[in-house]
Structures are given as structure tokens and as C-alpha cells.
Design a protein around this motif. Structure first.
Motif, PDB file in Angstrom:
ATOM      1  N   GLY A  43       0.809  -1.211   0.000  1.00  0.00           N
ATOM      2  CA  GLY A  43       0.000   0.000   0.000  1.00  0.00           C
ATOM      3  C   GLY A  43       0.844   1.262   0.000  1.00  0.00           C
ATOM      4  N   ILE A  44       1.899   1.259   0.849  1.00  0.00           N
ATOM      5  CA  ILE A  44       2.776   2.442   0.912  1.00  0.00           C
ATOM      6  C   ILE A  44       3.498   2.640  -0.415  1.00  0.00           C
ATOM      7  CG2 ILE A  44       4.796   3.417   2.053  1.00  0.00           C
ATOM      8  CD1 ILE A  44       3.893   1.922   4.596  1.00  0.00           C
ATOM      9  N   LEU A  45       4.056   1.562  -0.974  1.00  0.00           N
ATOM     10  CA  LEU A  45       4.789   1.669  -2.234  1.00  0.00           C
ATOM     11  C   LEU A  45       3.877   2.107  -3.377  1.00  0.00           C
ATOM     12  CD1 LEU A  45       7.031  -1.535  -1.951  1.00  0.00           C
ATOM     13  CD2 LEU A  45       7.845   0.825  -2.044  1.00  0.00           C
ATOM     14  N   TYR A  46       2.633   1.639  -3.383  1.00  0.00           N
ATOM     15  CA  TYR A  46       1.705   2.004  -4.457  1.00  0.00           C
ATOM     16  C   TYR A  46       1.433   3.511  -4.440  1.00  0.00           C
ATOM     17  CZ  TYR A  46      -2.152   1.450  -7.734  1.00  0.00           C
ATOM     18  OH  TYR A  46      -2.961   1.539  -8.822  1.00  0.00           O
ATOM     19  N   LYS A  69      10.003  -1.171  -8.734  1.00  0.00           N
ATOM     20  CA  LYS A  69      10.595  -2.507  -8.698  1.00  0.00           C
ATOM     21  C   LYS A  69      10.293  -3.185  -7.367  1.00  0.00           C
ATOM     22  CE  LYS A  69      14.462  -1.653 -11.873  1.00  0.00           C
ATOM     23  NZ  LYS A  69      15.936  -1.550 -11.968  1.00  0.00           N
ATOM     24  N   GLN A  70      10.437  -2.416  -6.249  1.00  0.00           N
ATOM     25  CA  GLN A  70      10.112  -2.987  -4.939  1.00  0.00           C
ATOM     26  C   GLN A  70       8.625  -3.358  -4.862  1.00  0.00           C
ATOM     27  OE1 GLN A  70      11.563  -0.772  -1.550  1.00  0.00           O
ATOM     28  NE2 GLN A  70      13.250   0.109  -2.742  1.00  0.00           N
ATOM     29  N   THR A  73       8.199  -6.604  -6.784  1.00  0.00           N
ATOM     30  CA  THR A  73       8.770  -7.713  -6.005  1.00  0.00           C
ATOM     31  C   THR A  73       7.858  -8.095  -4.846  1.00  0.00           C
ATOM     32  OG1 THR A  73      10.995  -6.989  -6.600  1.00  0.00           O
ATOM     33  CG2 THR A  73      10.803  -8.469  -4.728  1.00  0.00           C
ATOM     34  N   THR A  74       7.314  -7.088  -4.142  1.00  0.00           N
ATOM     35  CA  THR A  74       6.421  -7.347  -3.003  1.00  0.00           C
ATOM     36  C   THR A  74       5.148  -8.057  -3.456  1.00  0.00           C
ATOM     37  OG1 THR A  74       7.276  -5.367  -1.891  1.00  0.00           O
ATOM     38  CG2 THR A  74       5.183  -6.264  -1.100  1.00  0.00           C
ATOM     39  N   SER A  75       4.589  -7.609  -4.602  1.00  0.00           N
ATOM     40  CA  SER A  75       3.346  -8.232  -5.088  1.00  0.00           C
ATOM     41  C   SER A  75       3.581  -9.676  -5.510  1.00  0.00           C
ATOM     42  CB  SER A  75       2.791  -7.424  -6.258  1.00  0.00           C
ATOM     43  OG  SER A  75       3.669  -7.477  -7.362  1.00  0.00           O
ATOM     44  N   LYS A  76       4.745  -9.934  -6.122  1.00  0.00           N
ATOM     45  CA  LYS A  76       5.043 -11.313  -6.513  1.00  0.00           C
ATOM     46  C   LYS A  76       5.268 -12.187  -5.289  1.00  0.00           C
ATOM     47  CE  LYS A  76       6.902 -10.387 -11.112  1.00  0.00           C
ATOM     48  NZ  LYS A  76       8.086 -10.452 -11.996  1.00  0.00           N
ATOM     49  N   ARG A  77       5.837 -11.605  -4.247  1.00  0.00           N
ATOM     50  CA  ARG A  77       6.014 -12.364  -3.014  1.00  0.00           C
ATOM     51  C   ARG A  77       4.651 -12.706  -2.400  1.00  0.00           C
ATOM     52  NH1 ARG A  77      10.083  -9.521  -1.125  1.00  0.00           N
ATOM     53  NH2 ARG A  77       8.760  -8.046   0.003  1.00  0.00           N
ATOM     54  N   ALA A  87       1.018  -3.522 -10.232  1.00  0.00           N
ATOM     55  CA  ALA A  87       2.427  -3.227  -9.921  1.00  0.00           C
ATOM     56  C   ALA A  87       3.268  -3.220 -11.193  1.00  0.00           C
ATOM     57  CB  ALA A  87       2.967  -4.259  -8.935  1.00  0.00           C
ATOM     58  N   ALA A  88       3.053  -4.219 -12.083  1.00  0.00           N
ATOM     59  CA  ALA A  88       3.787  -4.246 -13.350  1.00  0.00           C
ATOM     60  C   ALA A  88       3.421  -3.036 -14.213  1.00  0.00           C
ATOM     61  CB  ALA A  88       3.484  -5.548 -14.094  1.00  0.00           C
TER      62      ALA A  88
END
Length: 559
Positions: A43-46, A69-70, A73-77, A87-88
Motif C-alpha cells: 500500500g505504501i509503495l503504491y 521494482k520494490q 517484487t512485493t506483489s510477486k512475493r 504493480a507491473a
């Protein structure tokens, strides 16, 4: 249920953060460190990437790429396509701000893929529209049609009529625009081709005219030179004639004065004397002419002999100089060939010892500066029970078997341009990739490691059938930052240093015979290309617990 609650919590956090209008990007970055879960981080990164993408500053565009990129990576995790797709798409927009069309298209394609998995029609339409624009920009109209057709097939299959109508209308509009653009390009191409042909014909005509004018100019220059020589000869003859005429006129004037002053008898006597004098002068002139003719003939003979002798001596001198020059040229050619061969061998030896970029820098400047590479992957291979096997083989057979193995390893490394052999240390073999200014992933060095293990297995099978001792090896790899450079003034060597080298050695020591062991950092870069088995956290000497994986095989879909 847990995934649904996690997603709900993530979007609630995003909504709360978006409503706090006074919070700046710096505050979001600071709050990122305090996030406890991937949902909070997402949420913060978005929100953070949204703020940075709206900014016009270059530094914010660079930060937008980093945080996007982070976010990906977080969404794929988290493993949820509903989060991976946006995210992409966000990372693609960040690369679009940097005008990197290749990466923009790549992550737009990934957004479409996950949007189809999540059924996010709006995301699919936006990503497909951007990919169509990029394909049209590259004049790849077939690819643009394929992208829209793929989305149309998806919506048709899933029964989303509204989206189908919208996409079909957009597809028809894009196809019409693409057809117009294609016709315009074809017309421009045809026009330019005709213009090129016309210019080519004019060029050929001008070249022909120029050649003709040059020939005419040469002919006129030659005619002018001949006319100038002829005019000079005529001027010389005219000057001589004028001198003779002046002498005759002077003699006639003197004769007239004498005639007026003399009487008839004196005139007769004078005439007789003049006749006698003229006859005597004629006789003297004939004698002088004969003498001059004889002298001229003698001079011409001597001149001919002198010219012939001079030409003979000059020809002999030129022939001698030609022979000396020819022998010198042959010696110089042989010396140059030997020098080129020695330089070629020296360059080959230098490039065999050092990477191509380092060898080139060393030849041009006489030195090679140390460089830091942030994404280098270091490989270590070590033989199992080397001491016991060495005692069974004996010294000579041991060196021979090591030579066979290391030569095979060298041949394997040569097949992968981005992989460099670093050195051998006793029975250990060290190599690395990523030692160049071009960013790369460690796929080739993983392939090389698997190929090394296959060679050791095949060689071991052959020697086991003959009842001979054989080597088995452990291989370990780790990715991180290294410093590389050339050390020493004589017998110099290319080497790498850093904590990455030490960790790679520890990963190798925790491997098993016949296996390729990689650290977590290497696994993150190869996970989509190779099938790996997670071993858990393994104790590494002086390095603590490290995530380790066995590389099993390369995925067939990657080819």
C-alpha cells in the motif's frame, strides 16, 4: 480466505494513505521502514510511486523506477495477480517516464498477462493501448494487430461484451490508423526511391560530363602549350630578321652617302674594290661556314657519345638503386611480418589471461584501473576427497587428471561470452560473470556450472569402468558486489575481491558432490529460468545462516 483478508487490508491501507493529502513522499519513505507486513509495504509503495510519477523532476523519475521494482517484487512475493498486474503497470509507467520503450513494453506485457489472470478489464485495455502505441512507433504493425487480437480473444472467451465492443472499436480504429500510416510510409518510400534514382542518374550524367570536360581541358592545355612554343620560336625568328634588316638598311645608307661624295672614277674604282671585297668576303664566309659545319658535326658526335654514356651510367645507377631498394623492401616486409606475428601472439596471450575489455585498456594505456561491479556472480568448484584420491593416483597421474578437468572447464567457460575464468587454486576452480559495464543476469554461469557437473559425471563413469580413481566436485555460486583489477608488474594476474567472493566459497563448501548450490541472492535472479530445490537456511562459516538452493535443471519453457 486469508488471501482475501490480506488483499482487503492492503486496499484499506492504500485508501487511508491516499486520503492523507498532507503526507509527502519523504514521509511515505520513512513509513516504509516501519511496515510490518507485505500488505502494508504494498500500500505504501503504491501511493509513493503514484506521487513520484506525477512529479516532473528527474530524481523523482529515478526513484519511481526503484520503488516500482520494490512494489512488483512485493506483489510477486504475495502471489496475487490482482496486485501483480497493477504493480507491473506502475513499473511500466515509470520506465515510460524515462523514455525506455523496451522495458515499458516488457512490463506492459506482464501487466496484461496478470490482468487476464485477475480478470481486470480496465488494466488490460490500458496496457494493450500503450503496447499498441509502442508497436506503431516501431512501425511493427503486425505486432500491434496481434496485441489487440490477443485481448479481443480474451474478452470473447470470457464473455465481456462491453469490453469486446470497446476493444473491437479501438482495434478497428487502430487498424485504420495503422493502414493509413502504412500507406503513407509506402508512398514516402516510393517517392524517396524515385528521388534516389533521379539523383543517381544526375550523378552519373555529371560524372560523365566532368570526365569529358577534364579530357577537353587536357587537350586545350596541350594545344596552348604547343602554340606558346611555336609563338616563342616565331618571335625569335622575327627578332633575328629585324636585326638583319637593320644592318642591311645601315649599309645601304652608308653606300648612298659614299656615292654622293665620290666622282665617277672614284665610284668605278670603289665599285671594283667593293666587288673584290665582296668576293673575298664570300670566300671567307664559305670557309667559315665549312669550319662551322665541321665543328657542329664534331660537337654532335661528342654530344651523342656523352649523352649515350650518361644514359648508360644513369640506367646503371637506377638499376643498382632499384635492386638495393627491392632487397631492403623484402627485408622490411619479412621484419614487419615477424613483428605482426609476434604482436598477434602477444595480443592472443594477453586476451587469454585477461578479459577483453581489460586487455584492450592495458594495451592502450599501459595500465588497467580497478572497477566495481554490483551484480557479479562468483563460482567456486572444489574436488571432494582430493587428498585421498591424490594418494591413490600418484603425482604424475594426479597432474594429468587435473589438467584434463581444468581444460574441460576452460572449454566450457569459452562457450559462454559473459563468463570469465579467474584462476585455479590447487584443486579449486574459480570463475565469475557480470564483470562488464553491461548489466546481465547469471543464466550463462549457471548453465556452465551444470555442464561442469555433467562432465565430471561422464568422466567419472569412464574411469570407474576402468577401475581408476576419479574426481567428484562441489560447486557453489553467490551474487553480489565485487572489485576487479590487475595486480603485479610482472606475471600480473586478473583477480576479484570482496565479501561476495568469501560467501561464494562458503556456499561451495556447503554443497554436495555432484550438485550445484546457490545462495538466495543468486536464486532470485534465476528462479524463472531454472528449477531449484530450497534447502532452508544453512550455516555458513563466519557468515551466519544463509538461504541455499540446489539447481536441478533449466526449465524447458525458457528456451
Amino acid at each position: 480466505m486469508r488471501v482475501f483478508l490480506l488483499c482487503l487490508f492492503t486496499f484499506l491501507c492504500s485508501a487511508i494513505l491516499r486520503n492523507v493529502s498532507a503526507q509527502s513522499s519523504q514521509e511515505l519513505i520513512e513509513s516504509l521502514d516501519e511496515a510490518d507486513t507485505d500488505g502494508e509495504r504494498y500500500g505504501i509503495l503504491y501511493d509513493l510511486t503514484g506521487i513520484l510519477l506525477e512529479s516532473g523532476r528527474k530524481t523523482d523519475r529515478d526513484l519511481a523506477v526503484s520503488f516500482s521494482k520494490q512494489l512488483l517484487t512485493t506483489s510477486k512475493r504475495m502471489g496475487d495477480s490482482k496486485l501483480i498486474g497493477p504493480a507491473a503497470f506502475t513499473l511500466a509507467l515509470a520506465y515510460q517516464k524515462q523514455r525506455d520503450d523496451r522495458l515499458t513494453d516488457r512490463f506492459m506485457e506482464e501487466a496484461v498477462t496478470h490482468g487476464m489472470k485477475a480478470g481486470d478489464a480496465d488494466l488490460i485495455l490500458r496496457a494493450v493501448s500503450e503496447r499498441t502505441r509502442l508497436a506503431a512507433k516501431r512501425q511493427n504493425y503486425r505486432e500491434a494487430t496481434r496485441i489487440n487480437q490477443q485481448a479481443l480473444d480474451f474478452f470473447t472467451k470470457n464473455g465481456q461484451d462491453n469490453n469486446i465492443d470497446a476493444l473491437r472499436a479501438r482495434l478497428e480504429k487502430e487498424q485504420a490508423a495503422l493502414q493509413r500510416r502504412r500507406r503513407e510510409v509506402e508512398q514516402q518510400t516510393s517517392k524517396l526511391s524515385g528521388e534516389v534514382d533521379r539523383l543517381s542518374r544526375e550523378k552519373n550524367q555529371l560524372e560523365g560530363t566532368n570526365t569529358q570536360l577534364q579530357r577537353e581541358n587536357q587537350t586545350r592545355n596541350q594545344q596552348l602549350a604547343e602554340s606558346a612554343e611555336e609563338l616563342a620560336a616565331r618571335n625569335e625568328e622575327l627578332e633575328k630578321t629585324q636585326e638583319q634588316k637593320a644592318a642591311v638598311e645601315k649599309r645601304v645608307a652608308e653606300t648612298r652617302r659614299e656615292i654622293k661624295s665620290l666622282s665617277r672614277e672614284a665610284l668605278e674604282q670603289k665599285a671594283i674594290a667593293n666587288d673584290a671585297r665582296e668576293q673575298l668576303m664570300e670566300a671567307e664566309l664559305e670557309t667559315q661556314a665549312a669550319e662551322i659545319k665541321a665543328e657542329r658535326q664534331t660537337f654532335q658526335l661528342y654530344a651523342a657519345i656523352g649523352v649515350g654514356t650518361g644514359l648508360f651510367l644513369l640506367a646503371a645507377l637506377f638499376f643498382s638503386r632499384f635492386r638495393v631498394k627491392q632487397r631492403s623492401a623484402q627485408k622490411l616486409s619479412i621484419a614487419n611480418d615477424a613483428l605482426d606475428e609476434a604482436r598477434k601472439k602477444s595480443d592472443e596471450l594477453l586476451e587469454n589471461i585477461l578479459p577483453a575489455e581489460i586487455a584492450k585498456e592495458l594495451k592502450e594505456t599501459g595500465k588497467a584501473r580497478a572497477r566495481q561491479f554490483p551484480d557479479a556472480t562468483v563460482l567456486f568448484c572444489d574436488f571432494v576427497n582430493f587428498t585421498a584420491t591424490a594418494e591413490r593416483l600418484g603425482a604424475e597421474a594426479l597432474v594429468q587428471e587435473l589438467d584434463v578437468c581444468f581444460k574441460a572447464f576452460d572449454a566450457i567457460m569459452d562457450r559462454y561470452p559473459g563468463v570469465e575464468k579467474i584462476k585455479t587454486i590447487g584443486d579449486a576452480y574459480m570463475a565469475a560473470s557480470g564483470l562488464s559495464s553491461r548489466k546481465s543476469v547469471p543464466h550463462d554461469i549457471i548453465r556452465a556450472a551444470l555442464e561442469m557437473q555433467r562432465f565430471l559425471t561422464e568422466e567419472g563413469d569412464k574411469r570407474r569402468m576402468l577401475g581408476l580413481p576419479y574426481f567428484t566436485g562441489r560447486i557453489g555460486l553467490h551474487t553480489g558486489t565485487v572489485v576487479a583489477g590487475v595486480v603485479g608488474a610482472r606475471k600480473f594476474a586478473y583477480d576479484i575481491w570482496g565479501d561476495t567472493v568469501n560467501v561464494a566459497s562458503r556456499v561451495e563448501s556447503q554443497s554436495e558432490p555432484g550438485r550445484v548450490n546457490v545462495s538466495g541472492s543468486t536464486y532470485e535472479m534465476i528462479r524463472y529460468r531454472f528449477r531449484c530445490t530450497y534447502r532452508g537456511k544453512v550455516e555458513a562459516k563466519n557468515k551466519g545462516m544463509i538461504d541455499m538452493y540446489f539447481v536441478e535443471e533449466e526449465l524447458s519453457a525458457a528456451h
